[in-house]
Structures are given as structure tokens and as C-alpha cells.
Design an enzyme around this catalytic site. Structure first.
Site, PDB file in Angstrom:
ATOM      1  N   ASP A 382       2.860  27.123 -21.670  1.00 57.34           N
ATOM      2  CA  ASP A 382       3.313  27.922 -20.549  1.00 57.34           C
ATOM      3  C   ASP A 382       4.243  29.015 -21.067  1.00 57.34           C
ATOM      4  O   ASP A 382       4.527  29.103 -22.259  1.00 57.34           O
ATOM      5  CB  ASP A 382       3.992  27.058 -19.482  1.00 57.34           C
ATOM      6  CG  ASP A 382       5.258  26.371 -20.008  1.00 57.34           C
ATOM      7  OD1 ASP A 382       5.531  26.484 -21.214  1.00 57.34           O
ATOM      8  OD2 ASP A 382       5.946  25.720 -19.218  1.00 57.34           O
ATOM      9  N   ASP A 655       6.032  21.501 -19.221  1.00 57.08           N
ATOM     10  CA  ASP A 655       7.113  20.646 -18.736  1.00 57.08           C
ATOM     11  C   ASP A 655       7.102  20.443 -17.235  1.00 57.08           C
ATOM     12  O   ASP A 655       7.974  19.778 -16.693  1.00 57.08           O
ATOM     13  CB  ASP A 655       8.467  21.225 -19.144  1.00 57.08           C
ATOM     14  CG  ASP A 655       8.741  22.584 -18.499  1.00 57.08           C
ATOM     15  OD1 ASP A 655       7.804  23.160 -17.901  1.00 57.08           O
ATOM     16  OD2 ASP A 655       9.880  23.077 -18.597  1.00 57.08           O
ATOM     17  N   ASP A 659       1.604  21.190 -15.262  1.00 55.65           N
ATOM     18  CA  ASP A 659       1.083  21.086 -16.627  1.00 55.65           C
ATOM     19  C   ASP A 659       0.523  19.701 -16.946  1.00 55.65           C
ATOM     20  O   ASP A 659      -0.133  19.522 -17.967  1.00 55.65           O
ATOM     21  CB  ASP A 659       2.187  21.402 -17.642  1.00 55.65           C
ATOM     22  CG  ASP A 659       2.747  22.802 -17.479  1.00 55.65           C
ATOM     23  OD1 ASP A 659       1.938  23.723 -17.268  1.00 55.65           O
ATOM     24  OD2 ASP A 659       3.970  22.972 -17.544  1.00 55.65           O
ATOM     25  N   ASN A 723     -18.176   1.408 -58.231  1.00 52.29           N
ATOM     26  CA  ASN A 723     -18.170  -0.003 -58.627  1.00 52.29           C
ATOM     27  C   ASN A 723     -19.441  -0.711 -58.184  1.00 52.29           C
ATOM     28  O   ASN A 723     -19.994  -1.550 -58.907  1.00 52.29           O
ATOM     29  CB  ASN A 723     -16.954  -0.711 -58.030  1.00 52.29           C
ATOM     30  CG  ASN A 723     -15.666  -0.321 -58.726  1.00 52.29           C
ATOM     31  OD1 ASN A 723     -15.686   0.197 -59.839  1.00 52.29           O
ATOM     32  ND2 ASN A 723     -14.546  -0.559 -58.064  1.00 52.29           N
TER      33      ASN A 723
END
Length: 927
Positions: A382, A655, A659, A723
Site C-alpha cells: 500500500d 496493515d 489488505d 553411491n
């Protein structure tokens, strides 16, 4: 009337076909149905559009509210006015969830197979539960680490909640006004609001006087919004109302800046706008980049085991004739193939990253969010408070010619100083700027003491201006007015120019308005100042005296960009993170801030345009857009989903209530400790300071965490692959197993313990310079390139041990030995490959942990080097350790072995260095 019937009654009145936006269905074109039915829902839409008396009647209320008895009945029937909170899982469930991941599930499956073959099928006295125990220890360490770290993050986040007891003034029929808790409000209650109050529920204004609210938490707009009792004008049929359209609805969680009102409650609890957004945030989050990467890597490991282990089993069974031993060995190979320490390494890397981030003002609630930060290539944020200071400052005070003029500021200061109403942010900015200048200019100091207030004409929202009448020590009086440019200009007949005061004609009026519009286009809120000398009212001063005034100039205000914002955005851009501004604020103000902090603004996408696009079109537009303005909360979430659909790893920083849905839709949601609760609840990362520079450090730590995790995965997977190839060759040509199942398991365990210090390893700066995501294909490619290199030297070791070293120790070649000496031959052979494998595995880890391992920034951390040296030394000493050598079937090695070990180790490192250069030339990146 019961709440359910009230809601249904309101829905029946609204446009046919409207549905609640909380369901968020999609149409065939991919467009959100929210765009058609509205994010507010039909109940609030009707309340906003209805006439006051019709609404009160439908709610079973009146301007004096409902009775206490009716309120009690509705409260008992419909519940309290509080959105449902997300319940924290019980401790046992949270602990269990910490052990569930693709990596731990693979190890658990291997443990089950090992339990069956090594314990259940084993002969009495031969049971060997060591594999199961080792795997269980690995899983336990990983799960406990994850549980402890994530529980700490949740506890820290919850401690940030502000525990405030809130009450409101309620009007109940036949009773005096009284304060009641927010939770006891019901639909139909009438509440009284005044400056400083929090709005307790979604309510329709029925009486208002100069009512202004701060609803930045909902829309992102920092300026107060006026609310009246008038119904919303009829909207276009195809467009539903948004929060910004509702000039007569006060929303839960907003606050009254000035004025007073009465409002009737139309929605409570989960039916409020905030409750609906919180409901959307409780939906199951989408799979993040980290989740997808872990799943793809897990599939590769499982596929590798499913292909290689049956081949080892069949080949050993056919060549040795002992199918049970072949089965046990193939299970050990499966365990050896799997990076057993992987859950521990991943969790330890994440936990270390979380601790480092906590030292730099970042709280991590979900460990996976750390690597999602590192993978992030788009950050949506924002504007207010993130890029700006979230406060109003006086940016310019200019005359009509556009030049700075302290006289304009002085007159505005006198109005703000002498007015008796509630000072707003504009007044505070004017007074603060004037006093800061007056400290340096004695001619401006103490100006207020030279005047006295005679009268004032208060501000109202019809005139959109206010005036004070002042008188100086000599008896000269002035009326000074400030307010909206057009409204102040309407009260003026003259203008003050450099050559003197002139009549205000049409041409000058157009010029004055154009200058104000130019300031607005630059993102500044502009007001005007005017005055006239010796006003002579009849009786008290009033609005009718605001005429024939002299227009003096402008005051331009700005929410200033943070000093750190431009630098932080530059650092994010250099790190491969594109910053996009996604705001509910107006596009002009947002564009100005973006340009100031260095964000390219070539295209702007507005909320109504987002609604008009289907998903594919929105993804295409979002790809090329840096600024999204006038967006509702659900439109923000849709933009985030569009960017993710285009292949981006997206973070969202916010915040406010507006959002929360977008943070939930992103790969990683970022909030701050001062955010509203719903935003902090939706975030995985919480900053203790709202500053992008804090997030930059989080991004680097995320990439560091990924780097040290992928080092282990690639180096170990390629070594284990080599291996297995070596085992296949040995199984085809050797008359015995190249290594016992217990030795193979111990070798893998010792190597993984040596890797335990990888989370603290250094990482090259070049690796931190760009986003990093999990890529299973790169792991397979790395295995195929690097794995066979170890097999080359394993085969050399086989040949040398079988034909030279073991015969020397056993006293003859294999074919000429008896049972006792053959056992010694096998023990020396097993020990030689055991020691050689540990040395080469560890050395190659250092060779493959970066592109520039000899440069200062590429050197291993001291902790890693020390742990690795101790691990190699310990395993090399095992053949000479009484008790351990017998239990493991190891034997002391003759002197002829050590030149062989040195040759193989040196040759292996040289070959790895050569192939690494070819790999980098082909694929650009090693890790």
C-alpha cells in the site's frame, strides 16, 4: 424482528439476483462474481440506498431506537456483535502438524519398511532397529524445532494485539442514553457518535452534523471522509456499491474525526463488512511457492527410490543368491539415497533465519514464509505508511504567481491559531510549519500575540471554508478565510498580484484554478487563503460577510514519502523484486508518491477497470502495471492472484482491513505490529517497524536460508546418486556386498551430521542478488552431472581394494582364501570404501557449496569446517576403535590404502572443479 428475517427482508427488497460477495464465485469468463453482486452484500447495499424511514421500518426500529427488552431478545437469538475469531488449534494438534511434511513422510515410510525387514522378518537375536531409531530421531528433531519456532512466532504476534475495552452510546426507546459494550449491540439499535469514537458496528447514518470519519483501514485513503444521512444516489445498474460509494454508512472499526451523528445498526458480527473480509481470510490459503517446491523435490526423491532400489534388490539377489540379504541391503540403499537430514536441515535453516530476522525487527509466524520471501519477485504494497510518513505536512505556501510567500502562510496560521473548533491535521501542519520558520525569522515570531480574535465563521461542509476576524494593536481588523480553492475563489472579487490588487476577471479565475489543478496533479491537497481589510458586519459575522475578498495564494499539503523508501525500493529492484503499489487511494496522489520514490508509473489500473477484466486479461494487464489505485479489498486479492497466475512469487505488505484478503492470497503476507488485528492474523511475517528497508533484510535472509538448504539437497542427492551407481557396479562384479547395510546407514548418518552446521554457512553475494525458487528439475540435472563423478573414483577404489589393498592385508587374492581370511578380506574392503566414501562426500560438499569457494566471500563458515573435520576424523578412527570396529565389521587399514585415498580425493576434487566450470557455462548457476 429476528435477525434472519431482517436480513431476508432486506435481500428481498434489493435488486433481484444479488448474492453475497463472500462466496466469490466465478463466471464463465473468469470474472469475479463479486464485481456483479458487490463486496458489501445485499443488506448493506439496501441500507445505503433506502430512505431513512423505510429502512427504520424494515429494521423494526425508530429514531429513538428499540427497547431494551427487544434488544435482549435479539441478542439472545442472534448472538453478540463480534466477528468469529479463528481458533488456535490445541497444543496436541499443533505439535502433530509440525511433523507433517513431504520430507518427513518419506522418512516415515522408509522407517516402516526398515522395521518390517530388519526387525519383524529378522531371525531371533538378529533384529536391528537402528535404522528405525535413527530416522525417528531425525523426524523428532525436525518436528520439535518447527513447533517451537512457529509457536514462538504465533505467541509474539498475539502479544501485539491491543486489549481495549470498548463501549458506545446507545439510544434505547423510553430510556436515557447509556454506554454499552460493543458486543451487546443488535440490529436496530441507534447509536450516538462523536469525535474520537470508534464505530461499533456497520450502521446507517440517520442524523449528522459535520460528520467526518477516518476509514483509512478500509480504503487506504488518509483523508477523512464526510458522512451524511442522505440516501446514496441510484448507482449504475451493472455496478454494485463499494465502501467509497457509501456516504451514509459508517463501518465497524473506523473512527470519528469530527462532528456528531446518530446511526442505526444494520449489520453486526460476521455480517459486517469487516466480518465478511475476515471470513474470506479464513478460507484455505493457496499453495505457496515453498509448498510447491517442497512437493516437487519430494516427488523427485520418491521417483529416484522407486527406480533405483528395485534394481539394486534384483541385481544383488541374482548375483549373490541371498534374497533376504538383498532386500535388507536395498532398504539400506533407499535410506542412504534419501537425504535423511533434510527435514532437520530445512527446519534448522528456517529457524536460524527466523532468529536472525527477529534481531532485525521481523517476527516470523510461519517458517515457510522465510523462503517465500527469498523467492519473491513481486512485492505489492500500500502507499500510506509504507511509502509515506502517514502524516500531513505543508509542502508549499505560494502566492498566485507560484512563488513562496510567507504572508500567505502567516494569514493561514492566524486562522488555524484563532479558530475555536477542533483542529484537524491541516491546522496542525500549518501551525507546525509556521512555528518552525518563526524560530529562524524573528520578524515572524510572536505574530499571534499582536492580534486578538473578534469573531469567527466556523467551517461547514456546504461552504467548505472557514473564517476568523482579527484585530491588531492599532485597531485594524481583517477577515481571513481558508478552505477549498473553488469555494474560497467564489467569495473573492479581487486578487493580489505583484503589481498590486486587481479585480478578479474570468481569465484570472481560470489561471488560479489551473494552478490549483496542477498542484493536485502532483499529488498535493491544495487549499486557498483570502482576506479583506476592515470588514463591517451588521451584528455578528456570518457566511454572508465572506464576499468581495482578496485572493492571496495557496497552501499545498502532502503525505511525504519516507526518506528510506526510495533507497529501499532501489535495493529491492536491484535484488530482482518489482515493487507494485496496490492502494485504495486516488490515482493522482498515489502516482505522485510513486514517482517520488522511483517507481515507474506508465500505466495505472483502477478498481472499476479490474472488475471489467476477466482473469486472463487481468493477468496480462497486471504484468505491465506498477500502480493499482481505487481498489477494494477483494479487488486487491484478485490482482495478487492474477500476478501469481502469471508465474510470479508475490508478497503483499499492508496493515488495514482492506489488505487482509490480499495478504491471504499472496505467497507471503507481511504486516506491522500497529496493524489492525485482521491484518496481523492474515500475515505470515510481522514487522515491528513499518519500513520497506526492514523487508529488504528479510528478503536477503530468505535467500540465505534457501541457499544453505539447497546446498545440502544438491550435494547430498548427487553424492548419494553416485553411491548407488557404485553399488550397482559392485553388485554386478563383486562376490560380496560392497558395504554392509549397517555401514551404509552409518556412513549416511555421519555425513548428514557433518552437514548440521550448513544453516550457519556463508553465502556468496551473487546468489543473494536475485529471487530463488525451488526447482526439482535443477536438482535432477545436478544429480546427473555431479553424481557419476564419485562413481569413477569409487570404481577405482573397488579395483585397488580388491586387487591390491585387501589381498595385502588378508595374505592373498580372493580366490585363494579360506573362510577366516576371506572375512578379513571383506572387512578390509568394506573399511576402505567406507573411509574413502566419507572423505570424498565431505570434500565434495565444500567443492559444490558455491561457485567461488576459494574467494573470501565463498569460504565456508568456521562452524561448518570444524564439524566436517571432526566428522571425517571420527569415522576414519572407527576401524581402530575397540568395540566399535567389531560391531560395525571394520578392520584397520594397511599403509597401502593411504596413497590410494589421497590420489582418489585429489583426482575427485580436480574432476569436480572441471565439471563445475562446464556446468556453470551451460546453466549459469550452480545452486
Amino acid at each position: 424482528m429476528p435477525k434472519t428475517k431482517l436480513i431476508q427482508h432486506i435481500k428481498n427488497i434489493t435488486i433481484k439476483g444479488n448474492r453475497n460477495a463472500g462466496d466469490a464465485p466465478r463466471d464463465r469468463g473468469g470474472k469475479s462474481a463479486v464485481a456483479r453482486c458487490g463486496e458489501l452484500g445485499s443488506a448493506l447495499e439496501h441500507a445505503a440506498r433506502a430512505e431513512k424511514h423505510d429502512l427504520l421500518a424494515s429494521l423494526g426500529s425508530s429514531t429513538d431506537g428499540i427497547t431494551s427488552a427487544e434488544a435482549t431478545r435479539r441478542l439472545e437469538q442472534n448472538g453478540h456483535n463480534s466477528p468469529s475469531e479463528r481458533r488456535r488449534l490445541p497444543l496436541a494438534l499443533r505439535l502433530a502438524a509440525s511433523f507433517v511434511s513431504p520430507f518427513t513422510l518419506i522418512l516415515a515410510a522408509l522407517a516402516a519398511v526398515s522395521l518390517y525387514t530388519n526387525v519383524i522378518l529378522a531371525a531371533p537375536g538378529d533384529e536391528d532397529p537402528s535404522t528405525c531409531v535413527i530416522i525417528a530421531v531425525m523426524v523428532a528433531i525436525s518436528g520439535v524445532l518447527r513447533f517451537v519456532q512457529e509457536d514462538r512466532g504465533l505467541a509474539a504476534a498475539e502479544s501485539l494485539r491491543k486489549l481495549v475495552t470498548t463501549t458506545c452510546c446507545v439510544v434505547r426507546a423510553g430510556e436515557p442514553e447509556r454506554e454499552v459494550p460493543f458486543s451487546e449491540l443488535v440490529i436496530g439499535d441507534v447509536v450516538r457518535l462523536a469525535a474520537g469514537d470508534l464505530v461499533p458496528a456497520d450502521a446507517r447514518v440517520i442524523e449528522a452534523k459535520d460528520l467526518f470519519l477516518n476509514q483509512a483501514a478500509l480504503t487506504g485513503e488518509s483523508e477523512p471522509v464526510e458522512k451524511t444521512a442522505d440516501p446514496c444516489p441510484a448507482a449504475v445498474p451493472s455496478r454494485a456499491l463499494t465502501v467509497g460509494d457509501c456516504g451514509n454508512i459508517v463501518f465497524t472499526g473506523t473512527s470519528v474525526v469530527s462532528g456528531s451523528a446518530r446511526a442505526v445498526v444494520v449489520a453486526t458480527g460476521d455480517d459486517t463488512y469487516v466480518g465478511r473480509v475476515m471470513g474470506a481470510c479464513r478460507e484455505r490459503p493457496a499453495q505457496t511457492s515453498f509448498d510447491a517446491g517442497v512437493a516437487s523435490v519430494s516427488r523427485v526423491l520418491v521417483a529416484f527410490m522407486l527406480v533405483m532400489c528395485p534394481v539394486v534388490f534384483v541385481l544383488n539377489g541374482l548375483t549373490k543368491g541371498d534374497w533376504l540379504s538383498a532386500l535388507l541391503f536395498s532398504v539400506s540403499v533407499a535410506v542412504g539415497i534419501t537425504p535423511q537430514m533434510l527435514p532437520v536441515i530445512v527446519t534448522t535453516c528456517l529457524a536460524r533465519g527466523a532468529r536472525e530476522m527477529a534481531r532485525h525487527e521481523v517476527i516470523v509466524k510461519d517458517l515457510a514464509a522465510i523462503q517465500n520471501l527469498g523467492a519473491m519477485d513481486v512485492l505489492c504494497c500500500d502507499k500510506t505508511g509504507t511509502l509515506t510518513e502517514d502524516r500531513v505536512i505543508l509542502e508549499r505556501h505560494i502566492n498566485v504567481e507560484g512563488r513562496p510567500d510567507d504572508r500567505v502562510l502567516r494569514h493561514a496560521y492566524l486562522v488555524s491559531h484563532f479558530q475555536t473548533g477542533l483542529r484537524n491535521l491541516i491546522d496542525e501542519a500549518i501551525i507546525g510549519r509556521y512555528e518552525s520558520i518563526a524560530e529562524k525569522d524573528r520578524g515572524l515570531a510572536g505574530v499571534a500575540s499582536r492580534y486578538r480574535r473578534v469573531d469567527e465563521v466556523p467551517f461547514d461542509f456546504e461552504r467548505r471554508r472557514m473564517s476568523v476576524v482579527i484585530e491588531d494593536e492599532r485597531g485594524k481588523s481583517q477577515m481571513v478565510t481558508k478552505g477549498a480553492v473553488r469555494e474560497v475563489l467564489a467569495a473573492c472579487s479581487y486578487v493580489e498580484l505583484a503589481e498590486g490588487v486587481r479585480p478578479l476577471d474570468g481569465g484570472l479565475r481560470t489561471r488560479l484554478l489551473a494552478r490549483a489543478e496542477d498542484l493536485g496533479a502532483r499529488g498535493m491537497r491544495t487549499i486557498a487563503v483570502a482576506q479583506k481589510t476592515n470588514p463591517r458586519p451588521v451584528g455578528a459575522f456570518g457566511p454572508e460577510d465572506e464576499r468581495d475578498m482578496v485572493f492571496m495564494g495557496y497552501l499545498a499539503f502532502l503525505d511525504p514519502p519516507k526518506q528510506s523508501a526510495a533507497e529501499a525500493i532501489e535495493r529491492l529492484t536491484k535484488a530482482g523484486v518489482s515493487v507494485r503499489v496496490v492502494t485504495g487511494d486516488a490515482e493522482g496522489v498515489a502516482a505522485c508518491v510513486c514517482r517520488t520514490v522511483g517507481i515507474r508509473v506508465e500505466g495505472v489500473l483502477l478498481g472499476p477497470e479490474v472488475d471489467a477484466l476477466d482473469d486472463a486479461a487481468l493477468a496480462a494487464r497486471a504484468e505491465e502495471t506498477q500502480l493499482f489505485a481505487r481498489l477494494s479489498p477483494l479487488q486487491k486479492a484478485r490482482v495478487v492472484r492474477a500476478l501469481r497466475a502469471a508465474g510470479h512469487v508475490v508478497g503483499f505488505m499492508g496493515d488495514g482491513i482492506n489488505d487482509a484478503a490480499a495478504m491471504r492470497a499472496a505467497d507471503v503476507g507481511v504486516s506491522v505490529d500497529t496493524a489492525v488485528d485482521v491484518a496481523k492474523e492474515s500475515a505470515q511475517v510481522i514487522l515491528t517497524r513499518k519500513d520497506l528497508s526492514v523487508l529488504v533484510r528479510g528478503v536477503r535472509e530468505g535467500r540465505r536460508t534457501y541457499a544453505n538448504t539447497i546446498k545440502y539437497i544438491k550435494a547430498t542427492a548427487s553424492s548419494n546418486f553416485g553411491n548407488v551407481l557404485s553399488v550397482l557396479v559392485a553388485s554386478a562384479f563383486l562376490p560380496f556386498l560392497p558395504m554392509s547395510a549397517l555401514q551404509l546407514l552409518l556412513l549416511g548418518l555421519a555425513y548428514t551430521v557433518a552437514c548440521a552446521a550448513l544453516p550457519w554457512d556463508n553465502v556468496e553475494e551473487a546468489f543473494l542478488a536475485s529471487p530463488r525458487t525451488w526447482d526439482a528439475r535443477s536438482i535432477v540435472r545436478f544429480m546427473l552431472w555431479m553424481g557419476p563423478l564419485s562413481s569413477v573414483f569409487d570404481i577405482v577404489t573397488y579395483a585397488a581394494m580388491f586387487f591390491v589393498v585387501a589381498p595385502t592385508a588378508a595374505g592373498g587374492p580372493w580366490g585363494a582364501l579360506g573362510p577366516a581370511t576371506a572375512a578379513a578380506f571383506v572387512a578390509v574392503f568394506h573399511t576402505g570404501w567406507f573411509v574413502e566414501s566419507m572423505w570424498t562426500q565431505t570434500l565434495v560438499l565444500f567443492a559444490l557449496r558455491g561457485e567461488r569457494v576459494l574467494a573470501s566471500e565463498g569460504r565456508p563458515a568456521r562452524t561448518l569446517a570444524a564439524v566436517a573435520v571432526l566428522g571425517v576424523a571420527a569415522l576414519t578412527a572407527l576401524p581402530w576403535t575397540p568395540g566399535a570396529s567389531e560391531a560395525l565389521g571394520l578392520a584397520p587399514l594397511p599403509a597401502a590404502f593411504w596413497p590410494l585415498l589421497a590420489t582418489c580425493a585429489a583426482g575427485y576434487l580436480l574432476l569436480v572443479g572441471l565439471v563445475k566450470r562446464l556446468y556453470l557455462r551451460r546453466f549459469d548457476s550452480l545452486l
